[in-house]
Design an enzyme around this catalytic site. Sequence first.
Site, short mmCIF file in Angstrom:
data_model
loop_
_atom_site.label_atom_id
_atom_site.label_comp_id
_atom_site.label_asym_id
_atom_site.label_seq_id
_atom_site.Cartn_x
_atom_site.Cartn_y
_atom_site.Cartn_z
N GLY A 25 77.68 55.62 -9.96
CA GLY A 25 77.67 56.41 -9.11
C GLY A 25 76.85 56.14 -7.78
CE LYS A 141 76.49 69.56 -37.87
NZ LYS A 141 75.43 69.81 -38.99
#
Length: 344
Positions: A25, A141
């Site tokens: 990035g 989860k």
Amino acid sequence: MGSQRDGDGSVDRPAKARWCAVTGGRGFMARHLVAALVRSGEWNVRVTDLAPTIVLGPGESEGLLGDALRDGRAVYASVDVCNLDQLIEAFEGVDVVFHTAAADPGKNNLQLHYKVNVEGTKSVIDACKICKFPDAYARTKAEAEKFVMKANGIDDLLTCCIRPGAIFGPGDMILPTLDQYGQTLFIIGDGKNYDDFVYVENVVHGHICADRTLSTMKGAQRSGGKAYFITNMEPMNMWDFLYMVQEELGYKRLFKIRIPLLIIKPISYLVEWGYKVFYHYGMCQPHILTPARIKYTTLNRTFSCNKAIEELGYKPTVTIMDGLKATVESYIQLKNKNISRERK
């Protein structure tokens, strides 16, 4: 992509922007991509790159990116695209990944370029597959794990999370299933995927190591609110592992049947659709032939335990082979007891 502005000059953003990740990035093109995504108001951006911290260039600190980093529309994560663990953590919760990371073209190093451009891209794909949870169990989860980590330090509560690999051991369902198939081993896909299996006692040991670490002030400061992968540190081809299990069960000459994904995937979706339509009429819920199961049996799922070793003092106490022998021995004893009871 334009953004509408209110009379006071502020950007009119959607009620809830989605998250995306941009690998590499801080590269030239990627910086412009990040700016465009933030400017659109449709995206929150997780900027990933190799540097341990983000160093803003001239004009960036007072500009769009600096503002986004300060107000939470953008965050930075130090990520090596060849490190699957780091990628999974960076991609958690994102809807889209823009993969722009690449090796420095000015360096004529074939080994470096292959590692970053080829192996790194494979790791990005694997991380995307793992993070795009298709099943309710994994999704919930992951959501619960976030709550546990955020709870650390609140009202003197100390927390950390254990992320075990594929658990096996006495009492699991792997052996009964493989025993049922006897001398036949069904291989789904190309059969080249690796997994990180972990013996159940090593998972127990990981929990105990976590408790001991959080029990000290230094350990709590270091490990509180973090997550740790726990495996046997013996990654191996998943189908070779299943083959070993069947051999330990006494099936020495296995007949291997390879089923291409192009065939099994549509069937799994059809079975899942059939259950949704016909469960009212007594159709049993499928457990093996489901899109989620097919996905996880064809993924490369290997994880690094380095953080658990360094910060929790974790080290596997039982090897894969010793654990497998103990598991098979326990299963055979239980199976023989059940046969004796039935005969009586």
